[in-house]
Motif scaffolding. Structure first.
Motif, PDB file in Angstrom:
ATOM      1  N   ASP A 117       0.827  -1.210   0.000  1.00 55.06           N
ATOM      2  CA  ASP A 117       0.000   0.000   0.000  1.00 55.06           C
ATOM      3  C   ASP A 117       0.865   1.266   0.000  1.00 55.06           C
ATOM      4  O   ASP A 117       0.591   2.215  -0.734  1.00 55.06           O
ATOM      5  N   ALA A 118       1.906   1.271   0.811  1.00 55.33           N
ATOM      6  CA  ALA A 118       2.802   2.437   0.862  1.00 55.33           C
ATOM      7  C   ALA A 118       3.476   2.647  -0.493  1.00 55.33           C
ATOM      8  O   ALA A 118       3.580   3.780  -0.976  1.00 55.33           O
ATOM      9  N   GLU A 119       3.945   1.575  -1.087  1.00 54.73           N
ATOM     10  CA  GLU A 119       4.580   1.665  -2.392  1.00 54.73           C
ATOM     11  C   GLU A 119       3.603   2.207  -3.442  1.00 54.73           C
ATOM     12  O   GLU A 119       3.950   3.101  -4.228  1.00 54.73           O
ATOM     13  N   ASP A 120       2.386   1.684  -3.429  1.00 50.75           N
ATOM     14  CA  ASP A 120       1.363   2.159  -4.372  1.00 50.75           C
ATOM     15  C   ASP A 120       1.071   3.642  -4.192  1.00 50.75           C
ATOM     16  O   ASP A 120       0.924   4.378  -5.172  1.00 50.75           O
ATOM     17  N   ARG A 121       0.974   4.106  -2.944  1.00 49.79           N
ATOM     18  CA  ARG A 121       0.686   5.526  -2.690  1.00 49.79           C
ATOM     19  C   ARG A 121       1.807   6.425  -3.205  1.00 49.79           C
ATOM     20  O   ARG A 121       1.550   7.476  -3.799  1.00 49.79           O
ATOM     21  N   VAL A 122       3.046   6.012  -2.986  1.00 50.36           N
ATOM     22  CA  VAL A 122       4.173   6.813  -3.468  1.00 50.36           C
ATOM     23  C   VAL A 122       4.152   6.898  -4.993  1.00 50.36           C
ATOM     24  O   VAL A 122       4.280   7.990  -5.570  1.00 50.36           O
ATOM     25  N   PHE A 123       3.979   5.794  -5.656  1.00 48.51           N
ATOM     26  CA  PHE A 123       3.984   5.787  -7.117  1.00 48.51           C
ATOM     27  C   PHE A 123       2.776   6.526  -7.689  1.00 48.51           C
ATOM     28  O   PHE A 123       2.898   7.226  -8.697  1.00 48.51           O
ATOM     29  N   ARG A 124       1.596   6.371  -7.070  1.00 51.13           N
ATOM     30  CA  ARG A 124       0.407   7.114  -7.528  1.00 51.13           C
ATOM     31  C   ARG A 124       0.629   8.613  -7.405  1.00 51.13           C
ATOM     32  O   ARG A 124       0.298   9.382  -8.298  1.00 51.13           O
ATOM     33  N   PHE A 125       1.195   9.026  -6.259  1.00 54.88           N
ATOM     34  CA  PHE A 125       1.467  10.448  -6.040  1.00 54.88           C
ATOM     35  C   PHE A 125       2.430  10.973  -7.096  1.00 54.88           C
ATOM     36  O   PHE A 125       2.192  12.023  -7.696  1.00 54.88           O
TER      37      PHE A 125
END
Length: 186
Positions: free
Chosen positions: A62-70
């Motif tokens: 989830d953290a990885e996804d949030r960083v990449f989405r941002f």
């Protein structure tokens, strides 16, 4: 930070004639900085999800996804963040330059020395993040670097002490504002 390390290392190598041991350390640090910049650029552009491949945990994914989405959806914000980060490093070098001018007078290498000492401080911050306020470590590192630059150990230690006092001041202001806000919310 990696760009700051690259610039500071280059400034040191161009402005001074380091011994073989110091030259080797400088080249290794510069290489690590270049590789770090390239790795971050590659990670943001290709989004390979490396960490979640090795650490199979929902929170990591989830953290990885949030960083990449941002990074993908707010490219202008990433640019603004980088500009603020760059401004922070410029302010740190200017602070050291101002202190050097007060402590050692106005010399022909003041800006160069401020840039190198700022880079040393960044490296100390990275390596010794676990030491509260980097007490002692920052002083030894800044003193040693200042001695290597020929501006005196005492000058480097004084700069580190001023930095520590600044950090304590801002921490006290933050705690005071936090306590005041907490009291207002009761």
């Amino acid at each position: 930070v990696a760009i700051m390390v690259m610039v500071g290392t280059l400034a040191f190598l161009l402005g001074y004639r380091p011994t073989n041991a110091v030259l080797t350390i400088s080249l290794v640090l510069g290489t690590i900085a270049i590789v770090s910049v390239l790795a971050v650029w590659w990670l943001l552009s290709s989004q390979p999800r490396l960490i979640s491949r090795f650490l199979r945990h929902a929170a990591v994914r989830d953290a990885e996804d949030r960083v990449f989405r941002f990074a993908a959806s707010r490219k202008s914000r990433v640019g603004q963040i980088l500009l603020l980060e760059f401004s922070f490093h410029v302010a740190a070098v200017l602070e050291i330059y101002f202190l050097l001018t007060l402590l050692a007078g106005n010399g022909h290498r003041m800006l160069l020395n401020a840039l190198i000492l700022g880079t040393v401080e960044r490296l100390i911050t990275i390596a010794f993040k676990f030491v509260p306020l980097r007490l002692g470590v920052d002083h030894i590192g800044a003193g040693s670097a200042a001695d290597l630059l020929g501006i005196g150990t005492a000058t480097g230690i004084t700069i580190a002490t001023v930095r520590t006092a600044r950090n304590l001041l801002w921490a006290a202001i933050g705690v005071t504002l936090f306590l005041r806000r907490s009291a207002d919310n009761k």
